[in-house]
Every structure is written in structure tokens, then in C-alpha cells.
Scaffold this active site. Structure first.
Site, PDB file in Angstrom:
ATOM      1  N   LYS A  26       5.650 -10.358   1.121  1.00  0.00           N
ATOM      2  CA  LYS A  26       7.109 -10.544   1.165  1.00  0.00           C
ATOM      3  C   LYS A  26       7.475 -11.926   0.628  1.00  0.00           C
ATOM      4  O   LYS A  26       8.426 -12.073  -0.141  1.00  0.00           O
ATOM      5  CB  LYS A  26       7.618 -10.392   2.608  1.00  0.00           C
ATOM      6  CG  LYS A  26       7.607  -8.945   3.083  1.00  0.00           C
ATOM      7  CD  LYS A  26       7.814  -8.817   4.581  1.00  0.00           C
ATOM      8  CE  LYS A  26       7.642  -7.363   5.013  1.00  0.00           C
ATOM      9  NZ  LYS A  26       7.602  -7.183   6.463  1.00  0.00           N
TER      10      LYS A  26
ATOM     11  N   GLN B 139       8.510 -10.428  12.024  1.00  0.00           N
ATOM     12  CA  GLN B 139       7.427  -9.508  11.664  1.00  0.00           C
ATOM     13  C   GLN B 139       6.843  -8.871  12.929  1.00  0.00           C
ATOM     14  O   GLN B 139       6.389  -9.568  13.835  1.00  0.00           O
ATOM     15  CB  GLN B 139       6.338 -10.274  10.883  1.00  0.00           C
ATOM     16  CG  GLN B 139       5.187  -9.422  10.399  1.00  0.00           C
ATOM     17  CD  GLN B 139       5.601  -8.407   9.325  1.00  0.00           C
ATOM     18  OE1 GLN B 139       6.415  -8.702   8.467  1.00  0.00           O
ATOM     19  NE2 GLN B 139       5.053  -7.210   9.396  1.00  0.00           N
TER      20      GLN B 139
ATOM     21  N   ASP C  77      16.394  -6.695   8.469  1.00  0.00           N
ATOM     22  CA  ASP C  77      15.542  -5.545   8.790  1.00  0.00           C
ATOM     23  C   ASP C  77      16.384  -4.408   9.389  1.00  0.00           C
ATOM     24  O   ASP C  77      15.857  -3.341   9.684  1.00  0.00           O
ATOM     25  CB  ASP C  77      14.462  -5.964   9.793  1.00  0.00           C
ATOM     26  CG  ASP C  77      13.087  -5.465   9.372  1.00  0.00           C
ATOM     27  OD1 ASP C  77      12.987  -4.824   8.306  1.00  0.00           O
ATOM     28  OD2 ASP C  77      12.121  -5.720  10.113  1.00  0.00           O
TER      29      ASP C  77
END
Ligand code: NDP
Length: 314
Positions: free
Chosen positions: A74, A118, A141
Site C-alpha cells: 500500500k 491495518q 477503509d
């Protein structure tokens, strides 16, 4: 004679492979590259007037090797499109309140347009409570209840990256979803549930299957569009798929073959299903790269939203 004996199984194998690969590949890797180069151009166009590029903060706790690989990927993609990446890699013993403080700081940091926590986090941390503390307009997200609520209502908002990536891939290949029977196997808040809602928004008739669903093959065989997000290699075999279905494999599983070599596979038995499906995603190279592209896209959208005076009037 020896030569023919060796050759025959090889040739048979070759022709079987030739015959069996009838499905069109939904090439997420190529599409993700195209999206990323469009984002790169957009960023170049805007950042002169705004005075800074978009910024993404990826917060990772502990040293889970799979998470570390995803985070590296990422951050590398961020840099490739010209975004700032504010990596926050914290030790396993980080406390809940330290993380809350970090999220609070990132929420207030004007250089940061997107915050990604994460997952999974180490067990002593409450990830749901932390996700709720990310500012909804930086929740790239799409897991904050406000953004999930917008999705349920069919309103604009930041959408979860993996389901959004699947939808973008289907759209790019002009897969018509209206009135089609879509089956999603898996009901996680990260993939299965938001994806089912997005398919519904696209006017598909949606069924969600999960570990308690009896007769999974009967359910999957009813699908014009079958999407699996489970995490079990070869869960779906050719007999479980309707001929000419569109098949999307979100699963990522690391397996070791007979030679001891490790590789990534999805939930779908690719070789057998590709023989009868109309379209299929490979693993790797299908949904994975689209997830990263959607993360970058969400961060750029959040940046554009925060600088509307420039981005609405280019
Ligand atoms: P979860 O473990 O949270 O969810 C898995 C789902 O699969 C659950 O709903 C579970 O049902 C269901 N399930 C488990 N076994 C079966 C079975 N035998 N039959 C039917 N359903 C079953 O996983 P995630 O949603 O987070 O991820 C799913 C997969 O997608 C993983 O392989 C993950 O690595 C991958 N992934 C890939 C991404 C990408 O970018 N390509 C991004 C995110 C995830 P139940 O709810 O009843 O337990």
C-alpha cells in the site's frame, strides 16, 4: 518409444489446459494500473493549487508478516501515484489508549486525508472501538458505522475498498448486474456484507451464503454472478458453478505444493471453474490489486472533498 511415453501425458495436459481455459480473465492488475495512472495525473493537476499532495496514514501494530507485506504494498503504491504516506508501525505491546491518541492526532492532521488501521490487530486491542474513532471523512477503509450506514441507505460515502474494487472490476468489463442472481459466499463486515449491499444497489438479486448455509453447492449453482470471500482453498469446484457464470474470487490463501513451494490461491478451483465460467478473476492479479487501487481512490476522493474550491473548479 521412450520419447512418446514422456510426451503423451505432456501433450494431453497441454490440450486439456488449452481446452479448459475458456473463461475471460477479469484482469484486476491491469485495471488497477490504469486507475493508478489516472490518479497520478489527477494529483499532479491539483496539487499545485492545493499546495500539497494527498496523504494516507497506514497504522500497523505488531509484526504479522502478511500484514507487513500488505502495508508495504500500500505504501509503495501511494508513493508511485505521488501521494504522501505517513506510515505508523507500532510495537505489539502498544496500548489501546496510545492508539486512540494516535488516531486523534491523525484526525486533526491537515496533511492526512485517509487513515487506515491495518487489521487484524493484536488480541489485547479493541479494533471496533478504534475504527469508530477514525474521523468518518478520513475513513478510507469505509468501516466506520457512518460510512456503512451511508452504504445501507444507498447514499454517497467512502466505500470499503475490496467490495468497491470488485464492483469497479465488474463495471470495467461491462458485466450487467441488473436483475441477475448474485451469490456472495462470506458475510464479514470487511467484504461479504458491504459487497452484498453494493450488488443490491446495482439491482442484482442477492443471496449471502456462509458457514451455516446448508447445501452450498445448490446456492452457488444458482448464481449468474458468484463471488467468494471465505479463505478456503478450492472451496468452490466446477460442479458448484453454473455454466457461463461470472466468478470473482476474493479469497487469498497461502498453500504449499508437493515440491514444498508456497504460492497464493483463492477460494475457487481456478483450473476447473475456468473451463465453464464466462469470466473469472485470477489469484493473484484479480481483486487484490483492485483493493489497493480503491484505497488510493478513496484517499484522493477525501482530499478532493476537503479542497472543493480547487477540485470542483479545475
Ligand atoms: P472472514 O474470516 O472474516 O470471513 C469469512 C467468511 O466465510 C465468514 O462469513 C464465514 O462464515 C464464511 N465461511 C467460512 N467457511 C465457509 C464455508 N465452508 N462455506 C461457506 N462459507 C464459509 O474473512 P474476510 O471476509 O476478512 O476474508 C475472506 C477472504 O478474503 C480471506 O481469504 C482474505 O484473505 C481475503 N481477502 C482478500 C482481500 C483482497 O484484497 N483480495 C481483502 C480482504 C480479504 P461465518 O460468518 O458463518 O463464520
Amino acid at each position: 518409444m521412450y520419447g512418446r511415453k514422456v510426451l503423451r501425458p505432456y501433450l494431453l495436459c497441454f490440450f486439456l489446459t488449452m481446452e479448459s481455459s475458456t473463461a475471460n480473465i477479469l484482469d484486476g492488475k491491469a485495471l488497477a494500473q490504469r486507475i493508478q495512472s489516472e490518479l497520478q495525473q489527477q494529483i499532479q493537476q491539483w496539487q499545485g493549487s492545493i499546495g500539497r499532495p494527498p496523504g494516507l496514514a497506514v497504522v500497523m501494530v505488531g509484526d504479522n508478516p502478511a500484514s507487513a507485506a500488505y502495508v508495504r504494498n500500500k505504501e509503495r503504491s501511494c508513493q508511485q501515484v505521488g501521494m504522501n504516506s505517513f506510515g505508523q508501525h507500532l510495537p505489539t505491546n502498544t496500548t489501546q489508549s496510545e492508539l486512540e491518541q494516535l488516531i486523534h492526532t491523525l484526525n486533526l492532521d491537515d496533511r492526512v486525508d485517509g487513515i487506515l488501521l491495518q487489521l487484524p490487530l493484536p488480541e489485547h486491542l479493541d479494533s471496533v472501538s478504534l475504527l469508530y474513532q477514525i474521523a468518518p471523512d478520513k475513513d478510507v477503509d469505509g468501516l466506520h458505522p457512518l460510512n456503512l450506514g451511508h452504504l445501507v441507505r444507498g447514499e454517497a460515502g467512502l466505500r470499503s475498498c475490496t467490495p468497491a474494487g470488485v464492483m469497479r472490476l465488474l463495471e470495467a468489463y461491462k458485466i450487467d448486474l441488473q436483475g441477475k442472481r448474485a451469490v456472495v459466499v462470506g458475510r464479514s463486515i470487511l467484504v461479504g456484507k458491504p459487497l452484498a449491499l453494493m450488488l443490491l444497489e446495482a439491482n442484482a438479486t442477492v443471496t449471502i451464503a456462509h458457514s451455516r448455509s446448508p447445501d452450498l453447492p445448490a446456492i452457488t449453482r444458482s448464481a449468474d454472478v458468484l463471488i467468494t470471500a471465505v479463505g478456503r482453498p478450492k472451496l468452490i469446484t466446477a460442479e458448484m458453478v453454473k455454466p457461463q457464470a461470472v466468478v470473482v474470487d476474493v479469497g487469498i490463501n497461502r498453500v504449499t505444493d508437493e515440491t514444498g513451494k508456497s504460492r497464493l490461491v483463492g477460494d475457487i478451483d481456478f483450473e476447473s471453474v475456468a473451463a465453464t465460467a464466462a469470466f473469472i478473476t485470477p489469484v493473484p492479479g484479480g481483486v487484490g490489486p483492485m483493493t489497493v487501487a480503491m484505497l488510493l481512490q478513496n484517499t484522493v476522493s477525501s482530499y478532493a472533498q476537503r479542497h472543493q474550491s480547487v477540485t470542483k473548479h479545475p
